[in-house]
Scaffold this motif. Structure first.
Motif, mmCIF file in Angstrom:
data_model
loop_
_atom_site.group_PDB
_atom_site.id
_atom_site.type_symbol
_atom_site.label_atom_id
_atom_site.label_comp_id
_atom_site.label_asym_id
_atom_site.label_seq_id
_atom_site.Cartn_x
_atom_site.Cartn_y
_atom_site.Cartn_z
ATOM 1 N N ARG A 138 19.711 36.661 54.850
ATOM 2 C CA ARG A 138 20.486 37.905 54.793
ATOM 3 C C ARG A 138 21.800 37.765 55.557
ATOM 4 O O ARG A 138 22.830 38.273 55.134
ATOM 5 N N ASP A 139 21.755 37.063 56.683
ATOM 6 C CA ASP A 139 22.957 36.869 57.483
ATOM 7 C C ASP A 139 23.981 36.037 56.716
ATOM 8 O O ASP A 139 25.175 36.358 56.710
ATOM 9 N N LEU A 140 23.549 34.974 56.059
ATOM 10 C CA LEU A 140 24.459 34.158 55.272
ATOM 11 C C LEU A 140 25.010 34.957 54.090
ATOM 12 O O LEU A 140 26.196 34.885 53.792
ATOM 13 N N ARG A 141 24.165 35.741 53.452
ATOM 14 C CA ARG A 141 24.627 36.578 52.349
ATOM 15 C C ARG A 141 25.689 37.562 52.836
ATOM 16 O O ARG A 141 26.704 37.772 52.183
ATOM 17 N N ASP A 142 25.452 38.175 53.974
ATOM 18 C CA ASP A 142 26.417 39.118 54.535
ATOM 19 C C ASP A 142 27.745 38.414 54.831
ATOM 20 O O ASP A 142 28.809 38.950 54.572
ATOM 21 N N GLY A 143 27.682 37.211 55.361
ATOM 22 C CA GLY A 143 28.893 36.459 55.650
ATOM 23 C C GLY A 143 29.648 36.050 54.401
ATOM 24 O O GLY A 143 30.879 36.009 54.372
ATOM 25 N N LEU A 144 28.909 35.750 53.347
ATOM 26 C CA LEU A 144 29.561 35.344 52.088
ATOM 27 C C LEU A 144 30.147 36.510 51.321
ATOM 28 O O LEU A 144 31.137 36.353 50.597
ATOM 29 N N THR A 145 29.551 37.676 51.440
ATOM 30 C CA THR A 145 30.014 38.827 50.652
ATOM 31 C C THR A 145 30.992 39.723 51.390
ATOM 32 O O THR A 145 31.582 40.603 50.781
ATOM 33 N N ARG A 146 31.152 39.548 52.676
ATOM 34 C CA ARG A 146 32.062 40.391 53.460
ATOM 35 C C ARG A 146 33.505 39.960 53.208
ATOM 36 O O ARG A 146 33.807 38.783 53.127
ATOM 37 N N GLU A 147 34.391 40.951 53.116
ATOM 38 C CA GLU A 147 35.798 40.662 52.959
ATOM 39 C C GLU A 147 36.387 40.175 54.270
ATOM 40 O O GLU A 147 36.007 40.651 55.339
ATOM 41 N N ILE A 148 37.307 39.265 54.171
ATOM 42 C CA ILE A 148 37.934 38.704 55.377
ATOM 43 C C ILE A 148 39.063 39.590 55.844
ATOM 44 O O ILE A 148 39.811 40.134 55.154
#
Length: 187
Positions: free
Chosen positions: A177-187
């Motif tokens: 879930r943490d990796l998914r959140d990092g991949l889907t969050r806008e920079i």
């Protein structure tokens, strides 16, 4: 915020509002506030008012019960379909891990599948996944160490299996879930 130009406000004076209120009350069976009600009319009005108050209370109570029912609904917090799917997926991961890696393969299999589920799922399913992990861990431990379980250490075998299944599934799912959140969050 946007301006809503389609809203129309109407300014009215107090006398107009009082007249409209009196008209609505008289249509509903109530008399105007400045008129003297007869004793029977007062009794009728109190009966109507008591009935209206009872209706409001029952409506409020039924809406509270409906809210409580939806709050207590099993599907709100726990999805049985997701639980069964997770049991099957974690069981397959456990079996694949044990087949490929002889030492700690079961733990790695559960951890890898939980990580993948966390990475791919959009909904948070911690409860279902940890329940499935503990169930798969307990069954696996009893099946793997049946001799110890029958010999008198059943509780210890189940406790170790539940703990390993819980920790592996929870850690894997959390990091997925943490990796998914990092991949889907806008920079």
């Amino acid at each position: 915020m946007s301006n809503r130009s389609d809203e129309v406000t109407e300014s009215r004076d107090t006398d107009d509002l009082l007249e409209e209120t009196d008209r609505l009350l008289s249509d509903a069976g109530f008399e105007a506030a400045d008129a003297e009600p007869s004793p029977s009319a007062a009794t009728d009005q109190s009966d109507v008012a008591a009935g209206a108050a009872h209706d409001r209370e029952s409506t409020t109570a039924s809406s509270r019960l409906a809210g409580l029912r939806s709050w207590l609904a099993v599907d709100t917090y726990f999805s049985p379909k997701a639980f069964v799917a997770f049991v099957l997926l974690l069981g397959a991961g456990l079996f694949a891990g044990a087949t490929v890696i002889p030492i700690a393969g079961r733990i790695i299999g559960i951890l890898g599948v939980a990580f993948t589920i966390g990475l791919l799922s959009s909904k948070r399913r911690y409860l279902e996944l940890t329940a499935a992990g503990t169930a798969v861990g307990a069954v696996s431990a009893v099946a793997s160490h049946a001799f110890l379980a029958v010999a008198g250490s059943f509780q210890a075998v189940v406790a170790v299996g539940v703990t390993v299944g819980l920790v592996a599934s929870l850690v894997g799912y959390y990091f997925g879930r943490d990796l998914r959140d990092g991949l889907t969050r806008e920079i």
